[in-house]
Design an enzyme around this catalytic site. Structure first.
Site, PDB file in Angstrom:
ATOM      1  N   HIS A 277       0.787  -1.237   0.000  1.00 30.55           N
ATOM      2  CA  HIS A 277       0.000   0.000   0.000  1.00 30.55           C
ATOM      3  C   HIS A 277       0.822   1.292   0.000  1.00 30.55           C
ATOM      4  O   HIS A 277       0.620   2.172   0.827  1.00 30.55           O
ATOM      5  CB  HIS A 277      -0.961   0.002   1.190  1.00 30.55           C
ATOM      6  CG  HIS A 277      -2.257  -0.697   0.916  1.00 30.55           C
ATOM      7  ND1 HIS A 277      -3.112  -0.310  -0.096  1.00 30.55           N
ATOM      8  CD2 HIS A 277      -2.835  -1.767   1.517  1.00 30.55           C
ATOM      9  CE1 HIS A 277      -4.166  -1.111  -0.098  1.00 30.55           C
ATOM     10  NE2 HIS A 277      -4.025  -2.006   0.863  1.00 30.55           N
ATOM     11  N   ASP A 307      -2.084   2.710  -3.488  1.00 33.05           N
ATOM     12  CA  ASP A 307      -3.195   3.370  -2.783  1.00 33.05           C
ATOM     13  C   ASP A 307      -2.903   3.552  -1.302  1.00 33.05           C
ATOM     14  O   ASP A 307      -2.168   2.786  -0.688  1.00 33.05           O
ATOM     15  CB  ASP A 307      -4.515   2.625  -2.962  1.00 33.05           C
ATOM     16  CG  ASP A 307      -5.164   2.882  -4.307  1.00 33.05           C
ATOM     17  OD1 ASP A 307      -4.852   3.918  -4.921  1.00 33.05           O
ATOM     18  OD2 ASP A 307      -5.981   2.050  -4.754  1.00 33.05           O
ATOM     19  N   ARG A 308      -3.527   4.572  -0.748  1.00 33.02           N
ATOM     20  CA  ARG A 308      -3.422   4.969   0.663  1.00 33.02           C
ATOM     21  C   ARG A 308      -2.049   5.563   0.983  1.00 33.02           C
ATOM     22  O   ARG A 308      -1.940   6.730   1.268  1.00 33.02           O
ATOM     23  CB  ARG A 308      -3.768   3.813   1.599  1.00 33.02           C
ATOM     24  CG  ARG A 308      -5.226   3.385   1.489  1.00 33.02           C
ATOM     25  CD  ARG A 308      -5.604   2.482   2.649  1.00 33.02           C
ATOM     26  NE  ARG A 308      -7.003   2.101   2.612  1.00 33.02           N
ATOM     27  CZ  ARG A 308      -8.010   2.825   3.086  1.00 33.02           C
ATOM     28  NH1 ARG A 308      -7.756   3.989   3.650  1.00 33.02           N
ATOM     29  NH2 ARG A 308      -9.252   2.402   3.011  1.00 33.02           N
ATOM     30  N   HIS A 385      -4.942 -12.852  -3.337  1.00 32.90           N
ATOM     31  CA  HIS A 385      -5.019 -11.670  -2.486  1.00 32.90           C
ATOM     32  C   HIS A 385      -6.184 -11.741  -1.495  1.00 32.90           C
ATOM     33  O   HIS A 385      -6.015 -11.504  -0.307  1.00 32.90           O
ATOM     34  CB  HIS A 385      -5.163 -10.403  -3.336  1.00 32.90           C
ATOM     35  CG  HIS A 385      -5.268  -9.159  -2.503  1.00 32.90           C
ATOM     36  ND1 HIS A 385      -4.188  -8.621  -1.851  1.00 32.90           N
ATOM     37  CD2 HIS A 385      -6.337  -8.370  -2.177  1.00 32.90           C
ATOM     38  CE1 HIS A 385      -4.571  -7.548  -1.170  1.00 32.90           C
ATOM     39  NE2 HIS A 385      -5.871  -7.383  -1.350  1.00 32.90           N
ATOM     40  N   ARG A 433     -17.287  -6.091   3.770  1.00 32.46           N
ATOM     41  CA  ARG A 433     -16.837  -5.023   2.865  1.00 32.46           C
ATOM     42  C   ARG A 433     -17.916  -4.589   1.892  1.00 32.46           C
ATOM     43  O   ARG A 433     -17.766  -3.587   1.200  1.00 32.46           O
ATOM     44  CB  ARG A 433     -15.622  -5.500   2.059  1.00 32.46           C
ATOM     45  CG  ARG A 433     -14.439  -5.923   2.899  1.00 32.46           C
ATOM     46  CD  ARG A 433     -13.348  -6.503   2.021  1.00 32.46           C
ATOM     47  NE  ARG A 433     -12.272  -7.108   2.792  1.00 32.46           N
ATOM     48  CZ  ARG A 433     -11.176  -6.475   3.198  1.00 32.46           C
ATOM     49  NH1 ARG A 433     -11.016  -5.203   2.909  1.00 32.46           N
ATOM     50  NH2 ARG A 433     -10.246  -7.102   3.876  1.00 32.46           N
TER      51      ARG A 433
END
Length: 532
Positions: A277, A307-308, A385, A433
């Site tokens: 990340h 991302d992030r 993943h 999620r």
């Protein structure tokens, strides 16, 4: 009738706000001893006892809520969720409790649960504005932009002078219009690759650029070491070099199957890493602790490279560089964040556009679509993943046949490989999620038995210790971004697998300092305001 009217009067008194005589929303009612005294003069003893119990329950629930709030302030979101849940068990009609728990779920990326709680809060009190905020944030995180826009519209209508609400509405509306434009210009014809519009050979490297360059257009170990040092000093790789890496790695990845099969000899050792990340300095620390990738030190990075974290470009170019240097010994799998929707919201698209161009992001998008979805080691260990599937009967042969060169669908095996999570109880349940499912130990057992596998390794979830072993040792999670987003306080971990026995060996590490660029620095404005 007389008794019913008195009963109603008692109820009305119980529901009066102590300040100014206003009636409280149902979600905020707390009974006082004074109220109970009034009730005692009007109703029977059994009703008094019942009311006292209700009052005690409400007071106990408030205490639990305050306890949860304190855990939330300390960023201990799991305990916050636990005590909000206990408060709701005592007082299940409190919109505030649901809204607070929704925000805690957002912070732990359980957007499906967050959406459900925000919706429940609004069912209890349709005028509870924070409920609309929470639901909009959850829908944004899930890529449901139209639904988010509808809630922001509600907030703006109720609070026309709220600048924050107006700004969020405008940002969300911008995304909805952009998506509509993209659909309008899309055609059924095969989309041309960005590669076709590039003239890399004639790109000029300016004389004042003194950074790393590919040697005769090829990645070398010297180039990789120089590039990592260059990135460490927060310097930017020349765009020609970045394009060279992307074009070449696309060619390498596109020749791989969706399920990659590798064999480890008895003396071989492979390192499996989870999510990174955009935490480039922690990636460098992994290489410091465990050695640089090489033909005798193979790696598998299990998705969510970007991302992030605000050094996602540095992470992904480093990983792609090693893939070109050691194509048979350095492996990359796709995560749910190697997708357009996630990149648009969580920072990678913004980072690429800020450091390079929109065209380069389009090329990254093309490359991500060619990342394999799973890897099988010695026919015994399956790595992906996310996790297992929404339905039984999926075989390794099915995985090999997945057409992966696309954005992932909302359901099916490709979606599950990127998004699903394990759960402790048997069976399957709706995903926390809001995408794919959660699968229990019985699901894992059946899948392994059918496919003659020993266990699975997956990532996708922050773990306090950097890893977690569940489902009787048959489902392992590894996460390699320590102190995730500079706020979770978790360790990172990686796994060693040896060809001799395939027994996982866990290695933990902690976060290292990085330059003062905060996570989500390039994320969508709404995500920065609503999530961090």
């Amino acid at each position: 009738m007389r008794r019913r009217r008195i009963r109603n009067r008692a109820e009305r008194w119980m529901l009066r706000e102590e300040r100014g005589g206003q009636t409280r929303p149902r979600s905020e009612r707390v009974l006082s001893s004074d109220h109970n005294a009034r009730v005692c003069s009007l109703v029977g003893t059994s009703e008094i006892c019942s009311d006292k119990k209700m009052a005690e329950g409400s007071n106990d629930a408030e205490l639990l809520k305050e306890k949860a709030n304190n855990f939330f302030k300390e960023k201990d979101y799991d305990n916050a969720i636990k005590f909000y849940t206990e408060a709701l068990e005592l007082n299940p009609s409190n919109a505030i409790y649901y809204s607070n728990r929704s925000l805690a779920y957002i912070r732990t990326e359980c957007y499906g649960y967050a959406l459900a709680d925000a919706t429940k809060a609004l069912e209890i009190d349709k005028n509870y504005i924070k409920g609309y905020y929470r639901r909009a944030t959850s829908n944004m995180a899930l890529g449901k932009f139209k639904a988010a826009l509808k809630d922001y519209e509600t907030v703006v209508r109720v609070r026309p002078n709220d600048k924050d609400a107006k700004m969020k509405y405008q940002e969300c509306n911008k995304i909805v219009k952009q998506k509509a434009f993209e659909r309008a210009i899309a055609s059924d014809e095969t989309k041309k690759s960005v590669v076709d519009s590039l003239d890399i050979e004639n790109m000029t490297i300016e004389d004042d650029y003194v950074g790393p360059k590919l040697e005769d257009g090829k990645v070398t170990l010297t180039f990789m070491k120089e590039m990592m040092d260059w990135f460490k000093d927060q310097k930017k790789l020349h765009r020609k070099c970045a394009y060279q890496i992307l074009v070449q790695v696309k060619d390498v990845l596109s020749k791989l199957p969706s399920l990659v099969e590798v064999s480890l000899k008895e003396s071989d050792k492979m390192t499996i890493c989870g999510d990174t990340h955009g935490q480039f300095y922690d990636l460098l620390n992994i290489f410091t602790l465990n050695g640089l990738p090489s033909e005798i030190n193979p790696y598998l990075f299990n998705g969510d490279f970007v991302d992030r974290g605000s050094f996602s470009l540095e992470v992904i170019l480093t990983l792609f560089g090693f893939k070109l240097l050691y194509p048979e010994d350095f492996h990359l799998l796709r995560g749910n964040h190697e997708t357009d929707n996630m990149n648009q919201m969580y920072g990678f698209e913004g980072e690429v556009k800020a450091k390079y161009t929109a065209k380069m992001f389009q090329l990254f998008s093309e490359v991500f679509q060619w990342l394999p979805l799973a890897q099988c080691i010695n026919n015994k260990v399956l790595v992906m993943h996310g996790g297992l599937f929404s339905e039984d009967g999926v075989t390794l042969e099915n995985l090999k046949k997945i057409e992966r060169n696309r954005q992932p669908p909302d359901s099916g095996p490709m979606c599950d490989l990127l998004w699903s999570d394990p759960q402790p109880q048997n069976g399957r349940s709706i995903s926390k999620r809001g995408v794919s499912c959660q699968f229990g130990p019985d699901v894992t057992e059946r899948f392994l038995e059918q496919n003659k596998l020993d266990y699975i390794v997956r990532s996708h979830e922050v773990k306090a210790e950097g890893y977690e072993v569940t489902h009787s040792g048959k489902c392992i999670t590894v996460f390699s971004a320590p102190n995730y987003c500079d706020q979770m306080g978790n360790k990172g971990a990686y796994i060693h697998l040896r060809g001799s026995d395939l027994k996982p060996e866990f290695h933990q590490f902690t976060a290292v300092p990085h330059p003062n660029v905060k996570p989500m620095a390039y994320a969508n404005t709404l995500m920065q305001l609503g999530m961090m």
